[in-house]
Scaffold this active site. Structure first.
Site, short mmCIF file in Angstrom:
data_model
loop_
_atom_site.label_atom_id
_atom_site.label_comp_id
_atom_site.label_asym_id
_atom_site.label_seq_id
_atom_site.Cartn_x
_atom_site.Cartn_y
_atom_site.Cartn_z
N ARG A 1 40.68 44.56 33.46
CA ARG A 1 40.49 44.45 32.01
C ARG A 1 39.44 45.42 31.49
O ARG A 1 39.21 45.52 30.29
CB ARG A 1 40.11 43.02 31.64
N TYR B 1 48.24 32.46 41.38
CA TYR B 1 47.23 31.75 42.18
C TYR B 1 45.96 31.44 41.39
O TYR B 1 45.05 30.78 41.89
CB TYR B 1 46.90 32.53 43.47
N ASN C 1 38.47 33.43 49.90
CA ASN C 1 39.15 34.57 49.29
C ASN C 1 39.90 35.49 50.25
O ASN C 1 41.04 35.88 49.95
CB ASN C 1 38.16 35.36 48.42
N SER D 1 38.45 41.12 41.00
CA SER D 1 37.87 39.92 41.62
C SER D 1 37.71 40.16 43.13
O SER D 1 38.24 41.12 43.68
CB SER D 1 38.79 38.72 41.40
N TRP E 1 48.28 27.52 46.31
CA TRP E 1 46.93 26.93 46.33
C TRP E 1 46.49 26.82 47.79
O TRP E 1 47.22 26.28 48.63
CB TRP E 1 46.97 25.55 45.66
N LEU E 2 45.29 27.30 48.04
CA LEU E 2 44.76 27.29 49.41
C LEU E 2 44.77 25.89 50.02
O LEU E 2 45.06 25.72 51.21
CB LEU E 2 43.33 27.87 49.40
N VAL F 1 39.09 38.31 45.43
CA VAL F 1 40.45 38.21 45.99
C VAL F 1 41.15 39.56 45.85
O VAL F 1 41.76 40.07 46.80
CB VAL F 1 41.29 37.13 45.27
N TYR G 1 39.66 20.74 38.50
CA TYR G 1 40.31 21.29 39.70
C TYR G 1 41.52 20.43 40.09
O TYR G 1 41.74 19.35 39.52
CB TYR G 1 39.28 21.32 40.84
#
Ligand SMILES: NC(=O)c1ccc[n+]([C@@H]2O[C@H](COP(=O)([O-])OP(=O)(O)OC[C@H]3O[C@@H](n4cnc5c(N)ncnc54)[C@H](OP(=O)(O)O)[C@@H]3O)[C@@H](O)[C@H]2O)c1
Length: 328
Positions: A175, A239, A126, A153, A265-266, A155, A52
């Site tokens: 996908r 992101y 999210n 997702s 990035w959060l 998000v 991360y």
């Protein structure tokens, strides 16, 4: 009480350990929160693996976000807050995969005491990501088109609903065919599958209208195609790296359309945004979660003791939503 903690970086389902600890007493301007639910996010798995954007000092508390009730307060905090249900802002200053955690008062936001704790537990990461991605990179008029990859997702699903709420149309890239109808039902204007005739599907869905914004969680070829449909001055925001491939935008597309490419990035957003704005944004999102406007599908919940099974499930492809620890 029990808490999951990280003694070393490594395989996410293997290295965390469940430990018995004494509940900490809240210090000045802190509260103790009894956790009701806390999700397992892809970012938690990256953090455990050591991949991360930050590597915490070890041993580290685990879990970034969650919801619970205030059970004790430190000096400087109004004692009438005891019993209040709050969400935890994911600043990574405290763990949430635990029965109880101590948090600075500025890192908790009151939420509806009657709403679904699983949905409330997921507000921190999210929904706010979807909200900022939609609001901070383009002035979107009603009717504008936003494209996103990785649209199935959590998000992606929040983006679809928040965009629709604002009258903005979403072109969603997935996908797998089986996600198409689900996302149309959730409010997507169009859903396309990243396969051989991707470019034709995109052109057909847009019918000549330009994109204003591309939100990318996957990388790779779909972004190149979507960039070719952006209007002059349009933006691409990266992101997440779910597909692991780089974003490639041909230089002449970038130059003649004056496009911009951003990383978001959060953690940077939480570190750089005034606390009052963070609080207000979460309160707005919490109201939309409480009234059911915003929701993410839940695949499974686990007690802390079953953390290996929970993390294994969170890593599985083909799951039907988020995996959470449920402690209440
Ligand atoms: N930058 C930030 O601050 C920030 C904030 C929040 C989230 N994120 C990131 O955003 C991503 C989504 O998070 P989430 O919690 O919403 O995820 P999630 O609900 O757990 O779902 C993961 C999604 O990724 C899709 N996916 C996985 N591998 C893929 C691939 N190779 N190509 C295309 N799609 C793929 C899956 O598609 P299927 O449905 O087809 O299985 C699934 O929909 C994560 O990478 C997360 O770390 C970043």
């Amino acid at each position: 009480m029990k808490a999951l903690r990280l003694p070393a970086f490594g395989a996410p389902a293997q290295v965390p350990e469940l430990v018995e600890v004494e509940p900490a007493t809240p210090g000045p301007n802190q509260v103790a929160v009894a956790i009701e639910a806390a999700p397992i996010n892809p970012s938690d798995l990256m953090l455990i693996a050591g991949d991360y954007g930050v590597r915490p000092q070890l041993p580290a508390a685990l879990g970034a976000e969650g919801v619970g009730r205030i059970v004790a307060v430190g000096d400087g905090v109004d004692a009438s807050r005891i019993g209040e249900r709050v969400m935890i802002v994911p600043t990574l200053e405290q763990g949430t995969w635990t029965d109880q955690t101590v948090v600075d008062e500025r890192n908790v936001v009151p939420v509806n005491p009657n709403a679904d704790p699983l949905q409330l537990a997921m507000i921190g990461v999210n929904p706010v990501t979807a909200y900022v991605l939609l609001h901070d990179f383009a002035a979107l008029e009603p009717g504008a088109w936003v494209a996103q990859t990785g649209a199935s997702s959590a998000v992606g699903r929040y983006v679809i609903v928040l965009a629709k709420h604002a009258g903005v149309r979403t072109l969603n890239v997935v996908r797998r065919e089986s996600a198409v109808q689900e996302l149309l039902d959730a409010g997507a204007a169009a859903v396309v599958v990243s396969n051989e005739d991707f470019s034709e599907q995109v052109a057909g869905a847009l019918g000549g209208a330009p994109l204003s914004l591309v939100l990318d969680g996957v990388g790779g070829e779909p972004v190149t195609t979507l960039a070719g449909q952006l209007k002059v001055g349009g933006a691409i925001v990266s992101y997440a790296a779910l597909g692991g491939k780089p974003i490639v935008v041909p230089p002449l597309t970038l130059i003649f359309r004056g496009l911009s490419v951003h990383g978001w990035w959060l953690k940077h957003w939480l570190d750089s945004t005034p606390p009052a704005k963070i609080n207000e944004t979460y309160r707005e999102l919490a109201a939309l979660v409480a009234d059911g406007t915003l929701a993410a599908p839940v695949d499974a919940t686990y007690p802390l003791e079953e953390y290996r099974a929970a993390i294994t499930r969170a890593q599985a492809s083909g799951r039907h939503g988020k995996v959470l620890f449920s402690l209440a």
